[in-house]
Scaffold this active site. Structure first.
Site, mmCIF file in Angstrom:
data_model
loop_
_atom_site.group_PDB
_atom_site.id
_atom_site.type_symbol
_atom_site.label_atom_id
_atom_site.label_comp_id
_atom_site.label_asym_id
_atom_site.label_seq_id
_atom_site.Cartn_x
_atom_site.Cartn_y
_atom_site.Cartn_z
ATOM 1 N N GLY A 1 0.839 -1.192 0.000
ATOM 2 C CA GLY A 1 0.000 0.000 0.000
ATOM 3 C C GLY A 1 0.872 1.239 0.000
ATOM 4 O O GLY A 1 2.033 1.203 -0.408
ATOM 5 N N ARG A 2 0.331 2.336 0.497
ATOM 6 C CA ARG A 2 1.083 3.583 0.490
ATOM 7 C C ARG A 2 1.906 3.806 1.750
ATOM 8 O O ARG A 2 2.806 4.646 1.770
ATOM 9 C CB ARG A 2 0.145 4.768 0.252
ATOM 10 N N GLU B 1 5.917 3.899 1.918
ATOM 11 C CA GLU B 1 6.563 5.077 1.345
ATOM 12 C C GLU B 1 7.023 6.050 2.427
ATOM 13 O O GLU B 1 8.092 6.658 2.316
ATOM 14 C CB GLU B 1 5.582 5.770 0.401
ATOM 15 N N CYS C 1 4.074 -6.436 -2.124
ATOM 16 C CA CYS C 1 3.661 -5.260 -2.883
ATOM 17 C C CYS C 1 4.689 -4.119 -2.756
ATOM 18 O O CYS C 1 5.800 -4.243 -3.218
ATOM 19 C CB CYS C 1 2.267 -4.834 -2.443
ATOM 20 N N HIS C 2 4.325 -3.001 -2.112
ATOM 21 C CA HIS C 2 5.249 -1.876 -1.922
ATOM 22 C C HIS C 2 6.048 -1.988 -0.631
ATOM 23 O O HIS C 2 6.870 -1.118 -0.340
ATOM 24 C CB HIS C 2 4.475 -0.550 -1.951
ATOM 25 N N TYR D 1 5.465 -5.224 -6.055
ATOM 26 C CA TYR D 1 4.669 -4.630 -7.122
ATOM 27 C C TYR D 1 5.616 -4.292 -8.277
ATOM 28 O O TYR D 1 6.734 -3.806 -8.053
ATOM 29 C CB TYR D 1 3.950 -3.375 -6.613
#
Length: 197
Positions: free
Chosen positions: A90-91, A94, A120-121, A140
């Site tokens: 997800g975000r 980050e 993923c991320h 990802y």
């Protein structure tokens, strides 16, 4: 609670819903105590999740998810108490990767050779922690250049985005579509004599 039954999970606002909820529920079902933590937040607070899907646009779409309960306070966790680490995508990775303690804790799991599950991320945190040189890892597809620049060996992703790779203590997955195999391989490492302590 013995260390072999405790799992740490890094989450933050807009963590991918399925990639956090599924491992939390699956590991809990198997008798593990999963501590979901987020920098700056206390046990009993929540983070917002996001649902990402693959709907034939050039990248994933994003929709509101659920509220995920934090089960421990980030500032008080002691990494040596945990058998493994889960890093959903997800975000949130980050900005979680900007927290030095998140990176220190991540490095601890690699130095002590404890199982780490990332999807993923989530590899953005591993990249920032500097733990991927020479390691097979996927995520990802948009992370491929970053992983290669970090010295990782890129695990190819097919059109299903469900690929899972295991390299030593590291289990990596391309997206939530691989959740069952991702958690199956993580639990296999958790129960392996090679990773017992």
């Amino acid at each position: 609670m013995q260390a072999s039954k405790m799992i740490l999970m890094f989450v933050g606002d807009y963590v991918e819903d399925y990639e956090a909820m599924f491992p939390f529920q699956a590991l809990t079902m198997l008798g593990y105590i999963v501590h979901t933590v987020s920098p700056g937040k206390q046990a009993g607070e929540t983070v917002k999740t996001a649902i990402h899907d693959f709907e034939k646009e050039q990248t994933y779409s994003e929709k509101p998810g659920h509220k995920l309960l934090l089960t421990a306070t980030f500032d008080t966790i002691e990494p040596h108490r945990y058998a493994g680490l889960v890093i959903p995508g997800g975000r949130s990775p980050e900005y979680l990767r900007l927290n030095e303690r998140v990176l220190e804790i991540t490095r601890y799991f690699f130095v002590t050779n404890r199982p780490v599950a990332v999807t993923c991320h989530g590899p953005q945190i591993l990249i920032a922690a500097g733990v991927l040189k020479g390691r097979l890892c996927t995520g990802y597809p948009g992370l491929k250049p970053d992983l290669i620049l970090a010295g990782a060996i890129w695990g190819e992703v097919d059109e299903t985005l469900s690929n899972v790779y295991v390299d030593g203590n590291l289990v990596s997955c391309a997206s939530w579509r691989g959740n069952p195999e991702w958690m199956r391989q993580f639990v296999r490492l958790l129960t392996s004599k090679s990773y017992g302590f």
